[in-house]
Enzyme design. Structure first.
Site, short mmCIF file in Angstrom:
data_model
loop_
_atom_site.label_atom_id
_atom_site.label_comp_id
_atom_site.label_asym_id
_atom_site.label_seq_id
_atom_site.Cartn_x
_atom_site.Cartn_y
_atom_site.Cartn_z
N ASP A 296 45.71 -0.59 28.43
CA ASP A 296 44.44 -1.30 28.66
C ASP A 296 44.43 -1.88 30.06
O ASP A 296 45.50 -2.14 30.63
CB ASP A 296 44.23 -2.42 27.62
CG ASP A 296 42.74 -2.66 27.36
OD1 ASP A 296 42.02 -3.01 28.31
OD2 ASP A 296 42.29 -2.47 26.22
N SER B 273 30.93 6.82 17.69
CA SER B 273 30.19 5.68 17.13
C SER B 273 28.95 6.16 16.37
O SER B 273 28.40 7.25 16.66
CB SER B 273 29.75 4.78 18.28
OG SER B 273 28.78 3.84 17.84
N HIS C 267 26.26 5.16 17.00
CA HIS C 267 25.17 5.20 17.98
C HIS C 267 24.99 6.59 18.61
O HIS C 267 23.99 6.81 19.29
CB HIS C 267 25.36 4.09 19.01
CG HIS C 267 25.30 2.74 18.37
ND1 HIS C 267 24.13 2.20 17.88
CD2 HIS C 267 26.29 1.86 18.04
CE1 HIS C 267 24.39 1.04 17.31
NE2 HIS C 267 25.69 0.80 17.39
N TYR D 181 24.96 4.41 25.96
CA TYR D 181 26.23 4.28 25.23
C TYR D 181 26.34 5.36 24.15
O TYR D 181 27.37 6.05 24.03
CB TYR D 181 26.31 2.87 24.62
CG TYR D 181 27.41 2.69 23.61
CD1 TYR D 181 28.75 2.67 24.01
CD2 TYR D 181 27.12 2.54 22.25
CE1 TYR D 181 29.76 2.50 23.06
CE2 TYR D 181 28.13 2.36 21.32
CZ TYR D 181 29.45 2.34 21.73
OH TYR D 181 30.45 2.19 20.80
N LYS E 2 28.93 8.71 23.55
CA LYS E 2 29.70 9.03 22.34
C LYS E 2 29.41 10.48 21.90
O LYS E 2 30.31 11.19 21.45
CB LYS E 2 29.38 8.03 21.23
CG LYS E 2 29.84 6.61 21.55
CD LYS E 2 31.34 6.58 21.82
CE LYS E 2 31.87 5.20 22.14
NZ LYS E 2 33.31 5.17 22.36
N ARG F 221 22.62 -4.86 7.85
CA ARG F 221 22.91 -3.49 8.29
C ARG F 221 24.41 -3.18 8.14
O ARG F 221 24.81 -2.10 7.71
CB ARG F 221 22.46 -3.31 9.73
CG ARG F 221 22.88 -2.00 10.37
CD ARG F 221 22.34 -1.89 11.79
NE ARG F 221 22.96 -0.82 12.52
CZ ARG F 221 24.10 -0.95 13.20
NH1 ARG F 221 24.75 -2.11 13.23
NH2 ARG F 221 24.60 0.09 13.84
C1 15L Z 1 29.44 0.15 18.13
O1 15L Z 1 29.60 1.31 18.50
C2 15L Z 1 29.87 -0.99 18.97
O2 15L Z 1 31.01 -0.70 19.72
C3 15L Z 1 30.09 -2.25 18.15
O3 15L Z 1 30.18 -3.34 19.03
C4 15L Z 1 28.97 -2.47 17.14
O4 15L Z 1 27.77 -2.70 17.81
C5 15L Z 1 28.83 -1.27 16.25
O5 15L Z 1 28.70 -0.08 17.01
C6 15L Z 1 27.65 -1.36 15.29
O6 15L Z 1 26.78 -0.49 15.32
O7 15L Z 1 27.62 -2.30 14.50
#
Ligand code: 15L
Length: 267
Positions: free
Chosen positions: A34, A113, A115, A142, A146, A180
């Site tokens: 890191d 993720s 997302h 973001y 991903k 959620r």
């Molecule tokens: C993610 O990808 C984020 O890194 C995390 O901080 C949250 O926001 C999570 O998704 C989420 O959707 O709850």
């Protein structure tokens, strides 16, 4: 038999910090990378600390030497400017995969993720829930990073035969924080279970999996995870009576679908 060595990038982040004690095993060395400071090895803890960025090819190449698997958690974990997302998340993932393949690392796990598919409607796939390999519908830059991470993982599997698992993580925290997350929570213990499953699958393969616990209110399908033996145990429902009032959003990505594109966001 020599010790198993696993490189964890982003080891000082939220998920990395939760995984450090949970992935520790006799006969296993965790190499923690890191840019942020990491706690030094506790007595008896088998860890190696590497300070540096996933964008630094020299650091990552050295960190991949002698490693059996990489768990790539490093990167920006929320929305940010296109330039930063491009450098840290997209280029950083490329740097990690390139270093891993050059060092002959056979297995990589990528922290994708929800997302990546944040603009998928909750319920669109019917009662079985959204399959893990639904095509990308990112909700932010973001989310684009991903989806790109998954595409890069696929490329490195197809070209070099690396075993690659992409985990579409929901909300991996100690406990869910809103309605959620009662659907999308991934408990730290289940996250460790999922990582252990991916670390021990028959190789070589490429897979996209949901990183979600056994939530009563799940809106995604656990089928792909079950196929490789992922058996989540925890259920966000035990926290339901402590949630602030609210409703399930229309889209999986929740508030990410509404925040301004490219602006650093505390979500
Ligand atoms: C993610 O990808 C984020 O890194 C995390 O901080 C949250 O926001 C999570 O998704 C989420 O959707 O709850």
């Amino acid at each position: 038999m020599s010790d198993q060595r696993i490189l964890i990038t982003g080891a000082a982040g939220i998920v990395g910090t939760l995984m450090r004690p949970r992935l520790a095993r006799p006969g296993r060395i965790l190499r923690l990378l890191d840019i942020a400071p990491l706690e030094p090895a506790a007595p008896g803890e088998q860890v190696e600390i590497v300070t540096g960025s996933v964008t630094d090819a020299e650091v990552v190449t050295a960190a991949c030497q002698g490693v059996d698997a990489v768990i790539h958690l490093g990167g920006i974990s929320r929305e940010d400017s296109w330039e930063r997302i491009l450098e840290v998340n997209i280029d950083g993932t490329h740097t990690v995969l390139e270093a891993a393949q050059a060092a002959g690392v056979p297995r990589v796990i990528l922290a994708s993720s929800n997302h990546a598919v944040g603009f998928r409607r909750i319920g669109e796939a019917g009662p079985a829930g959204l399959p893990a390999d639904s095509s990308a519908r990112p909700d932010t830059y973001y989310g684009v990073s991903k989806a790109t991470m998954e595409a890069l993982g696929s490329l490195y599997h197809s070209r070099f035969g690396m075993d690659v698992s992409c985990l579409r993580i929901g909300s991996c925290f100690d406990h869910p924080a809103d309605v959620r997350q009662l659907s999308l929570w991934l408990s730290p213990q289940d996250c460790a279970r999922l990582l252990e499953t991916c670390l021990s699958t028959a190789e070589p393969g490429f897979r996209v999996l949901w990183g979600i616990s056994a939530n009563t209110r799940a809106v995604v399908s656990q089928g792909a995870g079950e196929q490789i033996g992922y058996r989540p145990v925890d259920d966000a429902e035990v926290f339901a009576d402590r949630m602030p009032p609210g409703e399930l959003p229309g889209y999986l990505g929740g508030a990410f679908c509404d925040i301004p594109l490219g602006q650093h966001n505390p979500l």
